[in-house]
Design a protein around this motif. Sequence first.
Motif, PDB file in Angstrom:
ATOM      1  N   LEU A  18       1.057  -1.061  -0.116  1.00 44.55           N
ATOM      2  CA  LEU A  18      -0.067  -0.256  -0.190  1.00 44.55           C
ATOM      3  C   LEU A  18       0.596   1.502  -0.025  1.00 44.55           C
ATOM      4  O   LEU A  18       0.596   2.418  -0.827  1.00 44.55           O
ATOM      5  CB  LEU A  18      -0.608  -0.146   1.342  1.00 44.55           C
ATOM      6  CG  LEU A  18      -1.925  -1.033   1.330  1.00 44.55           C
ATOM      7  CD1 LEU A  18      -2.244  -0.984   2.641  1.00 44.55           C
ATOM      8  CD2 LEU A  18      -3.167  -0.558  -0.234  1.00 44.55           C
ATOM      9  N   ALA A  19       1.672   0.662   0.859  1.00 44.15           N
ATOM     10  CA  ALA A  19       2.920   2.849   0.866  1.00 44.15           C
ATOM     11  C   ALA A  19       4.042   2.243  -0.359  1.00 44.15           C
ATOM     12  O   ALA A  19       3.736   2.986  -1.266  1.00 44.15           O
ATOM     13  CB  ALA A  19       3.823   2.324   2.043  1.00 44.15           C
ATOM     14  N   ARG A  24       3.068   6.058  -5.727  1.00 43.10           N
ATOM     15  CA  ARG A  24       2.992   6.441  -6.976  1.00 43.10           C
ATOM     16  C   ARG A  24       2.453   7.740  -7.622  1.00 43.10           C
ATOM     17  O   ARG A  24       1.445   8.131  -7.341  1.00 43.10           O
ATOM     18  CB  ARG A  24       2.176   4.860  -8.088  1.00 43.10           C
ATOM     19  CG  ARG A  24       2.914   4.330  -8.019  1.00 43.10           C
ATOM     20  CD  ARG A  24       2.273   3.013  -7.721  1.00 43.10           C
ATOM     21  NE  ARG A  24       3.260   1.291  -8.212  1.00 43.10           N
ATOM     22  CZ  ARG A  24       3.050   0.528  -8.671  1.00 43.10           C
ATOM     23  NH1 ARG A  24       1.679   0.445  -9.760  1.00 43.10           N
ATOM     24  NH2 ARG A  24       3.076  -0.783  -8.597  1.00 43.10           N
ATOM     25  N   PRO A  25       2.592   8.585  -9.170  1.00 43.20           N
ATOM     26  CA  PRO A  25       1.447   9.022  -9.175  1.00 43.20           C
ATOM     27  C   PRO A  25      -0.084   8.758  -9.399  1.00 43.20           C
ATOM     28  O   PRO A  25      -0.441   7.419  -9.502  1.00 43.20           O
ATOM     29  CB  PRO A  25       1.658   9.086 -11.099  1.00 43.20           C
ATOM     30  CG  PRO A  25       3.142   8.865 -10.737  1.00 43.20           C
ATOM     31  CD  PRO A  25       3.161   7.660 -10.069  1.00 43.20           C
ATOM     32  N   LEU A  26      -1.191   9.888  -9.197  1.00 41.43           N
ATOM     33  CA  LEU A  26      -2.385   9.245  -9.163  1.00 41.43           C
ATOM     34  C   LEU A  26      -2.981   8.368 -10.232  1.00 41.43           C
ATOM     35  O   LEU A  26      -3.815   7.901 -10.149  1.00 41.43           O
ATOM     36  CB  LEU A  26      -2.714  10.613  -9.435  1.00 41.43           C
ATOM     37  CG  LEU A  26      -4.677  10.956  -9.107  1.00 41.43           C
ATOM     38  CD1 LEU A  26      -4.737  10.365  -7.568  1.00 41.43           C
ATOM     39  CD2 LEU A  26      -5.457  11.722  -9.560  1.00 41.43           C
ATOM     40  N   GLY A  27      -2.716   8.991 -11.168  1.00 41.28           N
ATOM     41  CA  GLY A  27      -3.074   7.275 -12.223  1.00 41.28           C
ATOM     42  C   GLY A  27      -2.766   6.406 -12.188  1.00 41.28           C
ATOM     43  O   GLY A  27      -3.117   5.050 -12.367  1.00 41.28           O
ATOM     44  N   ASP A  28      -1.236   6.412 -12.338  1.00 44.30           N
ATOM     45  CA  ASP A  28      -1.003   4.692 -11.880  1.00 44.30           C
ATOM     46  C   ASP A  28      -0.860   4.474 -10.709  1.00 44.30           C
ATOM     47  O   ASP A  28      -2.067   3.055 -10.268  1.00 44.30           O
ATOM     48  CB  ASP A  28       0.620   4.756 -11.383  1.00 44.30           C
ATOM     49  CG  ASP A  28       1.566   5.269 -12.743  1.00 44.30           C
ATOM     50  OD1 ASP A  28       0.734   5.097 -13.966  1.00 44.30           O
ATOM     51  OD2 ASP A  28       2.226   5.770 -12.471  1.00 44.30           O
ATOM     52  N   ARG A  29      -1.418   5.502  -9.458  1.00 43.71           N
ATOM     53  CA  ARG A  29      -2.264   5.007  -7.974  1.00 43.71           C
ATOM     54  C   ARG A  29      -3.741   4.412  -8.669  1.00 43.71           C
ATOM     55  O   ARG A  29      -4.127   3.221  -7.458  1.00 43.71           O
ATOM     56  CB  ARG A  29      -2.734   5.944  -7.395  1.00 43.71           C
ATOM     57  CG  ARG A  29      -1.221   5.335  -5.693  1.00 43.71           C
ATOM     58  CD  ARG A  29      -1.471   7.108  -4.719  1.00 43.71           C
ATOM     59  NE  ARG A  29      -1.378   8.178  -5.737  1.00 43.71           N
ATOM     60  CZ  ARG A  29      -1.479   9.241  -5.347  1.00 43.71           C
ATOM     61  NH1 ARG A  29      -2.326   9.163  -4.390  1.00 43.71           N
ATOM     62  NH2 ARG A  29      -1.291  10.459  -5.791  1.00 43.71           N
ATOM     63  N   GLN A  35      -6.293  -2.792  -8.990  1.00 41.90           N
ATOM     64  CA  GLN A  35      -5.834  -4.491  -9.224  1.00 41.90           C
ATOM     65  C   GLN A  35      -5.341  -5.475  -7.611  1.00 41.90           C
ATOM     66  O   GLN A  35      -6.165  -6.340  -7.709  1.00 41.90           O
ATOM     67  CB  GLN A  35      -4.272  -4.227  -9.817  1.00 41.90           C
ATOM     68  CG  GLN A  35      -3.244  -5.785  -9.657  1.00 41.90           C
ATOM     69  CD  GLN A  35      -2.178  -5.554 -10.160  1.00 41.90           C
ATOM     70  OE1 GLN A  35      -1.203  -4.602 -10.703  1.00 41.90           O
ATOM     71  NE2 GLN A  35      -1.669  -7.164 -10.832  1.00 41.90           N
ATOM     72  N   LEU A  36      -5.143  -4.045  -6.463  1.00 38.70           N
ATOM     73  CA  LEU A  36      -5.046  -4.655  -5.622  1.00 38.70           C
ATOM     74  C   LEU A  36      -6.890  -5.479  -4.509  1.00 38.70           C
ATOM     75  O   LEU A  36      -7.154  -6.245  -4.075  1.00 38.70           O
ATOM     76  CB  LEU A  36      -4.488  -4.101  -4.137  1.00 38.70           C
ATOM     77  CG  LEU A  36      -4.298  -4.227  -3.404  1.00 38.70           C
ATOM     78  CD1 LEU A  36      -3.600  -5.623  -2.888  1.00 38.70           C
ATOM     79  CD2 LEU A  36      -4.169  -3.138  -2.007  1.00 38.70           C
ATOM     80  N   HIS A  37      -7.244  -4.071  -4.786  1.00 36.97           N
ATOM     81  CA  HIS A  37      -8.882  -4.386  -4.815  1.00 36.97           C
ATOM     82  C   HIS A  37      -9.881  -6.198  -5.448  1.00 36.97           C
ATOM     83  O   HIS A  37      -9.976  -6.891  -4.898  1.00 36.97           O
ATOM     84  CB  HIS A  37      -9.466  -3.738  -5.451  1.00 36.97           C
ATOM     85  CG  HIS A  37     -11.256  -4.213  -5.164  1.00 36.97           C
ATOM     86  ND1 HIS A  37     -12.137  -4.118  -5.984  1.00 36.97           N
ATOM     87  CD2 HIS A  37     -11.831  -3.116  -4.104  1.00 36.97           C
ATOM     88  CE1 HIS A  37     -12.956  -4.162  -5.600  1.00 36.97           C
ATOM     89  NE2 HIS A  37     -12.860  -4.123  -4.389  1.00 36.97           N
ATOM     90  N   ASP A  38      -9.123  -6.024  -6.609  1.00 39.31           N
ATOM     91  CA  ASP A  38      -9.852  -7.561  -7.738  1.00 39.31           C
ATOM     92  C   ASP A  38      -8.627  -8.972  -6.842  1.00 39.31           C
ATOM     93  O   ASP A  38      -9.708  -9.570  -6.964  1.00 39.31           O
ATOM     94  CB  ASP A  38      -9.101  -7.486  -9.217  1.00 39.31           C
ATOM     95  CG  ASP A  38     -10.310  -6.621  -9.369  1.00 39.31           C
ATOM     96  OD1 ASP A  38     -10.827  -5.877  -9.222  1.00 39.31           O
ATOM     97  OD2 ASP A  38      -9.196  -5.855 -11.249  1.00 39.31           O
TER      98      ASP A  38
END
Length: 55
Positions: A18-19, A24-29, A35-38
């Motif tokens: 998570l850290a 990361r930049p907003l779009g990458d975040r 992806q993590l949620h999935d």
Amino acid sequence: MIDGEFSTEPDEALLSRLALIDERPLGDRAAAFRQLHDELRNQLEATDGDTGRSA
């Protein structure tokens, strides 16, 4: 931890991930969090129907 038990201790690997995502930049975040949620949803759906609720 025994299979099927839930820990109340923070998962250091998840916290680290998570850290890293948060740096990361907003779009990458957004994509990384999606992806993590999935991945987490798939893990929960793969359980033996245990909802984690006690009677």
